[in-house]
Each structure stands twice: as C-alpha cells, then as structure tokens.
Scaffold this active site. Structure first.
Site, PDB file in Angstrom:
ATOM      1  N   GLU A   9       0.798  -1.226   0.000  1.00 29.88           N
ATOM      2  CA  GLU A   9       0.000   0.000   0.000  1.00 29.88           C
ATOM      3  C   GLU A   9       0.829   1.274   0.000  1.00 29.88           C
ATOM      4  OE1 GLU A   9      -0.308  -2.523   2.168  1.00 29.88           O
ATOM      5  OE2 GLU A   9      -2.322  -2.660   2.999  1.00 29.88           O
ATOM      6  N   ASP A  82      -2.005  -5.333   3.708  1.00 28.61           N
ATOM      7  CA  ASP A  82      -2.118  -5.608   5.140  1.00 28.61           C
ATOM      8  C   ASP A  82      -2.876  -6.902   5.440  1.00 28.61           C
ATOM      9  OD1 ASP A  82      -0.682  -3.381   5.779  1.00 28.61           O
ATOM     10  OD2 ASP A  82      -2.404  -2.121   6.237  1.00 28.61           O
ATOM     11  N   ASP A  84      -5.456  -8.088   6.998  1.00 25.76           N
ATOM     12  CA  ASP A  84      -6.805  -8.072   7.552  1.00 25.76           C
ATOM     13  C   ASP A  84      -7.787  -8.052   6.384  1.00 25.76           C
ATOM     14  OD1 ASP A  84      -6.545  -5.494   6.575  1.00 25.76           O
ATOM     15  OD2 ASP A  84      -6.584  -4.523   8.530  1.00 25.76           O
ATOM     16  N   GLU A  86      -9.613  -5.703   5.112  1.00 28.05           N
ATOM     17  CA  GLU A  86      -9.438  -4.573   4.203  1.00 28.05           C
ATOM     18  C   GLU A  86      -8.238  -4.794   3.295  1.00 28.05           C
ATOM     19  OE1 GLU A  86      -9.528   0.308   4.303  1.00 28.05           O
ATOM     20  OE2 GLU A  86      -9.635  -0.852   6.158  1.00 28.05           O
ATOM     21  N   TYR A 308       1.641  -5.857  13.383  1.00 20.60           N
ATOM     22  CA  TYR A 308       0.496  -5.172  12.785  1.00 20.60           C
ATOM     23  C   TYR A 308      -0.417  -4.597  13.862  1.00 20.60           C
ATOM     24  CZ  TYR A 308      -3.208  -4.174   9.448  1.00 20.60           C
ATOM     25  OH  TYR A 308      -4.145  -3.545   8.663  1.00 20.60           O
ATOM     26  N   ARG A 310      -3.624  -3.382  13.735  1.00 22.69           N
ATOM     27  CA  ARG A 310      -5.087  -3.538  13.723  1.00 22.69           C
ATOM     28  C   ARG A 310      -5.397  -4.997  14.060  1.00 22.69           C
ATOM     29  NH1 ARG A 310      -4.191  -0.150   9.198  1.00 22.69           N
ATOM     30  NH2 ARG A 310      -4.898   1.977   9.612  1.00 22.69           N
ATOM     31  N   HIS A 355      -4.964 -12.909  14.776  1.00 21.15           N
ATOM     32  CA  HIS A 355      -3.617 -12.385  14.593  1.00 21.15           C
ATOM     33  C   HIS A 355      -2.838 -12.419  15.890  1.00 21.15           C
ATOM     34  CE1 HIS A 355      -5.773  -9.844  11.301  1.00 21.15           C
ATOM     35  NE2 HIS A 355      -5.460 -11.039  10.858  1.00 21.15           N
TER      36      HIS A 355
END
Length: 714
Positions: A9, A82, A84, A86, A308, A310, A355
């Site tokens: 990203e 990432d 997750d 999203e 990470y 989130r 996670h």
C-alpha cells in the site's frame, strides 16, 4: 531478466520490504485503495443482488496504469497488502483493476515487517481469500446503503451537509444517552466517618505517634453497611464515637498476587495512549502505522518496529515469548521470569483471535537505544508498546496486605451499640512486572497499587482515638466518555472492529455531532437532534445490540458460514421500508440560532451563530434584507504581535489547526504552535507551546520547561 512484482500500500512499506527481498523483486506501492464506490451516486444495484459498481478514481488511474505495465513484464505478482479483511479486499481490487491473471497473482501475508517474517511469507503464498473479501464488501455495501439513504433525509428534515453512518450514529447515541443520564441524575447526600487512630501510648506519654485511618463500616455484629444519610445523623454518631473505646478485634494478613496486563490490542493501545500520552485514537493509529511500516534505525536500516496494529488478539508468537523471557532474565534476573510463558485470552465481544497482539518485533530494540532515530511521538508510543509487552511476560507482583477490624465501644451507654471500623494497608513485597509497567485506568477503577502500610497491630490491642473526621458526599452521575472509555465501550458492545474505532471517533467530531470539553465527549445540539430523529425512525439501525449482531454476521461471512448478499438483503428489506416512511412522515426540525454577542456592522441588528454546510458561521439576523456574514472565529485570548489584533484558531485545507490574526488578509501573521497569553520574559515577544513540556519565544531564542516557570500559563 524479468523480476517478481510485489505490490504493497505505501512507499514506506515498499522501501522496508525491498531491503529484505533483494534484487529479484521489484516492490511498488498502490498508495492505498485503487478502486471504490463512486462518491456521486449510491453505487450499489439493489435490484441485482446489491452488486457494487466499483471504479478507479481519477487520481489513481496513473497508478493503475503503472502497475499494469509492471505486472505485464513480471514473472509473478505478489500482493503483500495488510493482513486483515481490508488488506485482502485491496489485493482483490488490485487484481481486478490491473487485469491480472489469477494464476500469476499470489497473496502473501505477514504480521511484522522483519526479514524472517517476510521470507516465511514468500515461501508460503496463497490465493486470495474470497470469504474475507466478501466480508469487507458486505461492510462497504451496508455502510454505503445506510449513509447514502439516511443522509438525504437529514438534509431534508434538518440541514444540508449532514451525514449518518452505521457505526458512527451508534457512537453518537452512546454519547447522547450518557449525557442524558447525567442531566437526569439526582445527587443523593451521604456522609462518611473516619477515625484517626494510633497505638496506645505507654504511660502518660502522648508525643507524636504514627497514626492511621479506619472507616466506619457498620454496627458491630451486623452485615449491612451503616448508612449515614445526613449531617444530623453524622453529628449524633460523632458524639457517640467520641466517647468510645477503640480496640483491635481482628487482624488479617495475606500475600496477594497482581498479574500483568496482556500485550496491546488495537483497542487497548488506543485507550492507554489516550490515558498516558493524551493521544487521540487517530493520532495513535497514525504513529503506530509508521512504527509498523518501517523506520531507519542506523546501521540496521529500515525495519518494522512493531507487529500489525489492527488486531483484537492478545496472542504472542512462541519465539517472541522466548525472546522476552531471555531478555527479562538477563536484564532483571531469573526471579522476574515466571515458571512458564504467559498466555492471555480475550473477553471482548466478537474478538477474533486471528492475529498476534501488538508488540515490538524485537524486545532487544530498547526504546532508549533507538530514541535518536524516532520522533518524539514515535518514541513515546514505541516505549508504551515495548514496556507493555515486556511486562506481560514478567513475574507477578507480590503484595503483603493487612486488613484490620476495630471495635468502637461507646462508654457510659450500657447496652448501647458498638461499631465496626475497618482499615487496610499493603506493601510491595516483590515488584515483579511493576518494575517495568503499570496499566492506566479510567474513572472509578482502582489501579491496584500498594496502599499506605499499617503499623504493627495485634488482636486485643487498645488504640487511642486522635480525631474523628466526618465528611459530606453526594452520589455522582456516570462520567462522560473520554476517547479511552468510548473506545472501550465500542469494543465491549461489539460495535465496529479494530480498523473502525479511530475513524469513527474522528467522524463524529468532524461532523459536529460531539465536541470535547475537558477531554470528554459532549453532544452538541445538532448531535442530539440528529440522534433523536434516527432513534425514532431507524431504531434498529442505531441500536447497540442490532449493530453488534451485524458485526457477528460479517464475521460469519469471513468464516464462510454466511453468504454476503443474503446478509445485506436481510438488512435492506426493513431498512428500505423505514426510509420510505421517514421521507414522507417526519416533520422538519428547526435548529435554533445562537446569539453571537455582537451587532451587525452594516445594519446594527444582532448577529447570530448559524450552522452551515461547512460548519458554524456568523450572519445577520436581518437576513435576507441584510446578507452580512463572516466566519466564526475562535479567539484564544492572545494579541497578534504584528498588529495587535486578536489571534484566532483556524484550520488549514488539510484540517490541521493553526493560529492566525483575525485581521487577515490585512495582517497575515500565523503560527502552528499554540500561543500563550504571557509575553516572553526576555524580549516581550510571543510565547508558544512546544510539545507537551516546553515553551519557546517566536522572536528570540528563549525556551523554558512547562513544569517550572510556565506551568500555570500553559
């Protein structure tokens, strides 16, 4: 020679990953999302199984073009977004937008940007997980349906420019409901009585002695607490207790273990950063993103400093546990290492445990050792994460606690009631994890720290009464939400997920639905009006339990137990009917204008504070005959050093706060740092806050610490 293409990203993440992959890989950044629903229309075909109409925004077309060209010449394409839902959706959108062949696109997932994690991820690529993608699509479609269907109703019935949201509106409801609890609260008077006591002095000596306090609990031999509702009762008891004989009835001593908190999740990190660092949730996540994506730390180069950020998991990799335990043994000694690694479980509603917790990628990178490579914010947050992780794997703290029951027997009142007083104290026997870290707490929560130790007391020992201390109290309403406690409430209720807390809190403030007073959320009149309208007409949409249930259904989609279109269809049937009824039936709500406290310089009539599409402004009450209007400027009580006018708070186009002269454009003076009303003691120039602990002069080299000379002014 053709290279493998890796797409992430951000440029920072690309730079860090490139270092670990070597020359056979070309790493490029998509700069976030590259496809989304259109802003100018609903973008969801409700008649065709809620098919989303994705498009590439104009500003991303060149990025997609470059990625297409790079993918065409690549041996294979690795999607390293990432880890997750999203991130999974972004990878899928990249495949769709760039026209990649499915067999050439491989998904790689890692939770920390370190050499070992990157290499392991590239050894085990996998296909896109469409269950995760569909869960994210369902969330996006639901949010779009709620936002784009409810917002026009608010425009029609309240004011243009307003918005509603599936999660944000529930957050506003929590704040509004809490404020109404506070307003409806009726304080009740009550009194407490403490006795200041000391060990009996030998002989007639009454010199200075070590005293302690005990609290009146109940009548002797009764279990119910003794209520002291008013001053007359307190005075009667005080008279009775003033002539009582005090003696130790029972002494209880025990050793208590206090266990460390789990390493951070997204929610607990945001809560603790709010309590200890005064960071907003948005600020916390922005800094955590920098620490995750990679920072250059000298010879080691760019490396991700934390895992990470989130996540709702408190799991920690076995290798990280072993590293932390070895560090603790070497740094603090073997007594500070528990017999076995610590494992933590989550209690929050909807926690997925998929996670790892947020932790340093290596506890060997001590915060102070890398401080020179970090900004002040980065160091503060990294220090918090590092200490929490290390403490979580340390031995329990041991407390020696003492609880004493004291009998107060009034003299000269045969057959009268005796009273029970109780005192407690504790000392730290072994500090354990407290050597490194102690968790912060919200209002009304104890922190479990040691209390003042009691003197050595024994059962049957007589005591001297030194003083009686009656005190009036009133019951208190529940406290307003802080950033920390609102995030905690959202998580406990199962509203939203780790990626939604920070944007939700930012949105409800940006929309003008809530504001902060003394760092606590207070609903605005607009927020209360919008909330009431939504509760009355769309009760299920802004219902806490319903919203939490929707999150559970999205989890079911991610796990393959539900089909996403069915989840959306089930919601939309009743919702669409409510929208139709509300559009026809609700009366228009009038928001009262506030007096501005000044008169119009053109016609002399009173000026009013009005709410417009872009926030509040001042306009003449004589509209439309007089159309005089101007921005609402927030004065800060400081004069402009250039022209003597008022300095006011303003916002840049990007939303950043700065301070400028109210006489702009005649005077263009402005500063980014908060000005102080006190002049510089050396030159008389403008002083501004610099960070949390310092002040500086804008005209000379003067600086000072806030805690010292300028604490009160700052």
């Amino acid at each position: 020679m053709a290279k493998n293409l890796v797409i992430v990203e951000s440029p920072t993440k690309a730079k860090t990953i490139s270092k670990f992959l070597g020359s056979r890989y070309s790493v490029k950044a998509s700069l976030g999302h590259i496809r989304d629903l259109p802003k100018s229309q609903l973008g969801v075909d409700v008649d065709d199984d809620f098919r989303p109409k994705y498009l590439v925004p104009k500003e991303k077309r060149e990025v997609v073009k470059e990625l297409k060209a790079a993918a065409k010449d690549a041996t294979a394409v690795f999607l390293a977004t990432d880890p997750d839902r999203e991130g999974e959706a972004i990878s899928w959108h990249l495949i769709e937008a760039a026209g990649l062949e499915a067999q050439r696109a491989r998904r790689v997932v890692f939770h920390e940007i370190t050499k070992e994690a990157i290499q392991e991820a590239f050894r085990t690529p996998r296909p896109i997980d469409m269950q995760l993608v569909n869960a994210q699509q369902a969330r996006r479609v639901l949010d779009r349906l709620v936002g784009y269907k409810l917002s026009p109703i608010l425009w029609q019935k309240v004011k243009r420019g307003l918005s509603a949201g599936r999660v944000q509106s529930v957050a506003v409801r929590l704040v509004v409901d809490r404020e109404r609890e506070i307003q409806a609260f009726v304080p009740v008077e009550y009194w407490s009585i403490e006795a200041e006591l000391a060990k009996k002095a030998p002989g007639k000596k009454k010199g200075k002695r070590e005293s302690f306090r005990a609290s009146l609990v109940s009548l002797w031999g009764e279990k119910e607490k003794l209520e002291v509702p008013d001053e007359s009762t307190a005075k009667r008891l005080e008279a009775d207790l003033g002539r009582a004989a005090y003696a130790v009835a029972e002494v209880r001593r025990k050793e208590v273990q206090r266990q460390p908190a789990a390493p951070f999740t997204t929610s607990t990190l945001q809560q603790e950063a709010a309590r200890k660092l005064r960071f907003t949730a948005k600020r916390t996540m922005a800094v955590a993103q920098q620490l995750y994506e990679g920072i250059s730390i000298g010879r080691e180069g760019s490396v991700g400093l934390i895992t990470y950020m989130r996540t709702d998991s408190t799991n920690v990799a076995a290798s990280a546990q072993a590293e932390a335990r070895a560090y603790i043994a070497e740094r603090y000694g073997p007594d500070f290492v528990p017999a076995s690694p610590r494992f933590f479980t989550r209690k929050a509603k909807g926690a997925q445990e998929a996670h790892e917790a947020i932790r340093p990628t290596s506890v060997g990178r001590e915060p102070e050792a890398i401080k020179s490579h970090l900004t002040a914010e980065q160091h503060k947050l990294y220090d918090l994460i590092w200490k929490r992780m290390v403490a979580s794997q340390m031995a329990a703290a041991l407390m020696d606690t003492t609880s004493v029951d004291i009998k107060a027997s009034p003299e000269g009142t045969p057959g009268g009631s005796a009273y029970l007083f109780r005192a407690s104290g504790s000392t730290i026997k072994f500090p354990g994890f407290l050597t490194v870290y102690s968790e912060g707490h919200d209002d009304g929560e104890g922190n479990g720290e040691a209390k003042k130790a009691l003197p050595g007391l024994a059962a049957g020992e007589d005591l001297d009464l030194l003083n009686l201390l009656p005190e009036q109290h009133f019951t208190q309403p529940p406290p307003r939400y802080t950033e920390a406690s609102l995030v905690k409430a959202l998580e406990e209720q199962g509203i939203g997920r780790p990626s939604t807390y920070a944007p939700t809190l930012s949105t409800i403030q940006d929309r003008g639905y809530v504001q902060k007073a003394e760092r606590r959320f207070v609903p605005t009149e607009l927020g209360s009006i919008v909330n009431d309208l939504l509760v009355e007409n769309f009760g299920n949409v802004v219902d806490v339990n319903f919203t939490a249930h929707m999150e559970e259904e999205l989890d079911d989609v991610a796990q393959g137990d539900r089909e996403w279109v069915g989840v959306v269809r089930e919601f939309y049937g009743t919702f669409a009917q409510n929208v139709t009824e509300a559009s026809k039936g609700i009366e228009k709500v009038k928001i009262a204008d506030e007096p501005a406290g000044e008169n119009c310089e053109k016609c002399g009539r009173p000026m009013l504070i009005k709410l417009g599409r872009y926030g509040k402004f001042i306009a003449c009450s004589g509209f439309p005959e007089c159309r005089n209007a101007k921005p609402l400027l927030k004065k800060i009580g400081v004069r402009c050093p250039a022209c003597g006018g008022e300095l006011v708070m303003r916002k840049s186009k990007k939303g950043r706060v700065f301070y400028g002269c109210a006489n702009y454009p005649t005077c263009a003076f402005n500063v980014w740092d908060r000005p102080l009303p006190r002049p510089c003691p050396e030159c008389g120039g403008l002083l501004v806050l610099k960070g949390q602990k310092g002040v500086k002069c804008t005209a000379c080299a003067f600086t000072a610490e806030v805690e010292e000379e300028f604490k009160e002014t700052a």
